[in-house]
Motif scaffolding. Structure first.
Motif, mmCIF file in Angstrom:
data_model
loop_
_atom_site.group_PDB
_atom_site.id
_atom_site.type_symbol
_atom_site.label_atom_id
_atom_site.label_comp_id
_atom_site.label_asym_id
_atom_site.label_seq_id
_atom_site.Cartn_x
_atom_site.Cartn_y
_atom_site.Cartn_z
ATOM 1 N N ARG A 109 41.529 47.240 38.820
ATOM 2 C CA ARG A 109 40.402 46.317 38.957
ATOM 3 C C ARG A 109 39.048 46.961 38.653
ATOM 4 N NH1 ARG A 109 44.426 44.424 41.958
ATOM 5 N NH2 ARG A 109 44.605 42.149 42.122
ATOM 6 N N SER A 112 36.525 45.379 36.221
ATOM 7 C CA SER A 112 35.737 44.260 36.769
ATOM 8 C C SER A 112 34.484 44.775 37.465
ATOM 9 C CB SER A 112 36.598 43.457 37.751
ATOM 10 O OG SER A 112 35.807 42.604 38.546
ATOM 11 N N TRP A 302 31.755 43.662 46.339
ATOM 12 C CA TRP A 302 32.769 43.528 45.287
ATOM 13 C C TRP A 302 34.174 43.690 45.853
ATOM 14 C CZ3 TRP A 302 36.336 47.053 43.306
ATOM 15 C CH2 TRP A 302 37.022 46.627 42.163
ATOM 16 N N GLN A 305 35.182 40.611 47.773
ATOM 17 C CA GLN A 305 35.399 39.513 46.827
ATOM 18 C C GLN A 305 36.744 39.665 46.114
ATOM 19 O OE1 GLN A 305 32.829 39.226 43.221
ATOM 20 N NE2 GLN A 305 32.250 37.236 44.056
ATOM 21 N N GLU A 306 37.071 40.880 45.679
ATOM 22 C CA GLU A 306 38.333 41.117 44.985
ATOM 23 C C GLU A 306 39.523 40.952 45.925
ATOM 24 O OE1 GLU A 306 39.249 41.836 41.753
ATOM 25 O OE2 GLU A 306 37.211 41.235 41.263
ATOM 26 N N SER A 310 42.356 38.184 45.086
ATOM 27 C CA SER A 310 43.724 38.631 44.825
ATOM 28 C C SER A 310 44.698 38.179 45.891
ATOM 29 C CB SER A 310 43.774 40.160 44.706
ATOM 30 O OG SER A 310 43.468 40.773 45.959
#
Length: 316
Positions: A109, A112, A302, A305-306, A310
């Motif tokens: 990831r 991103s 971040w 959020q990920e 996911s």
């Protein structure tokens, strides 16, 4: 206010970090004799030996180690405060993370993160399950440990273990269990513990710290005992058990972040069986005093959020 010789403090921090007078001299672009002079002056001021030579090795004394732990954080705070006033806050951040979480979830990831914050330079450090939570080790941590009250913790994931195998192995299992094609596709199908126990079980020793501990816990949580006749193959790490499952060697217990990529989901079948909540929780941790730093805030935002996108974490 009585302060030690301030010029000696960055010198001491560099020598302690590098375990080398010559290495500190190169880093600070001064002579080795200048480094030695500063350390001697600091030791005279403190009245304590900070280093010992053991053959060719340079080691901190107990007093030196305690002093390093306290002043390293203070020096970093001075550096950050100065950078803030100068408008040159560093965009480099050290993130300490468990190896399996890094390899299977975080690293895929990172593009991103780089796309979202191109000026944020994240350096990854591998840790064990209970790392020392200290600015000296890293700026932020992904950890299951909550050992320091000086840190803030945000939940990313509550671990669940569930059985998986390769698609080819699932077909073999279904044939052996006498499941027809309709039964294999039935979303309400649940395999019993007795059915699971008929096949080789791939065990990750380090999850519970003992051989077959993961499968013992899974069977016990299902209301049964692991049969003495069960065939168990032992591995020290979940990554190894996962690869054995990929190559059709049996059934492994794994968690959500280990199967977080599309190719993983295509390489494995999640068996319709019991899910074990291990009690381990994964947190993003940072020192509370650093909560307003933009680099820390961006990385924290971040990661949360990920984790939500996911499916590791439920939306807040």
């Amino acid at each position: 206010m009585t302060l030690p010789p301030l010029r000696a403090l960055p010198v001491f921090e560099a020598v302690a970090r590098l375990n080398s007078f010559s290495g500190a001299a190169r880093e600070l672009n001064v002579s080795q004799s200048a480094i030695s002079h500063q350390i001697q002056g600091l030791e005279r001021y403190l009245g304590e030996a900070l280093f010992l030579r053991q053959g060719r090795r340079l080691v901190l004394t107990d007093q030196g180690r305690a002093y390093r732990d306290q002043i390293s954080s203070a020096l970093q705070q001075i550096e950050r405060a100065s950078e803030d006033l100068l408008g040159r806050e560093t965009a480099r951040l050290r993130l300490a993370v468990l190896s399996s979480f890094a390899v299977r979830w975080l690293i895929p990831r990172l593009p991103s993160l780089q796309s979202r914050y191109p000026d944020l330079d994240v350096a990854l450090e591998m840790t064990g399950e209970a790392p020392e939570l200290s600015d000296r080790v890293a700026d932020c941590f992904i950890t299951i440990s909550r050992s320091s009250r000086a840190f803030t913790y945000d939940l990313l994931y509550e671990e669940r273990l569930f059985p998986i195998c390769s698609p080819a192995y699932w077909e073999r299992m279904a044939d052996a269990l006498g499941l027809d094609r309709e039964e294999r596709r039935n979303p309400d199908l649940v395999l019993t513990t007795a059915q699971i126990a008929r096949f080789p079980l791939l065990s990750t020793t380090n999850i519970y710290g003992r051989p077959a501990g993961d499968w013992e816990a899974w069977f016990r949580d299902s209301g049964d005992a692991l049969p003495g006749s069960a065939r168990i193959q032992h591995f020290s790490h979940m990554l190894m058990a996962l690869e054995a499952a990929r190559f059709h060697q049996g059934i492994a217990l794994t968690n959500d972040y280990m199967l977080s990529q599309q190719d993983d989901r295509e390489s494995f079948v999640r068996l319709p069986g019991h899910v074990l909540i291990t009690g381990d929780r994964f947190y993003i941790a940072h020192k509370t005093s650093r909560r307003n730093e933009s680099t820390v805030r961006r990385l924290r935002h971040w990661l949360i959020q990920e984790a939500t996108a996911s499916g590791l974490m439920s939306p807040q």
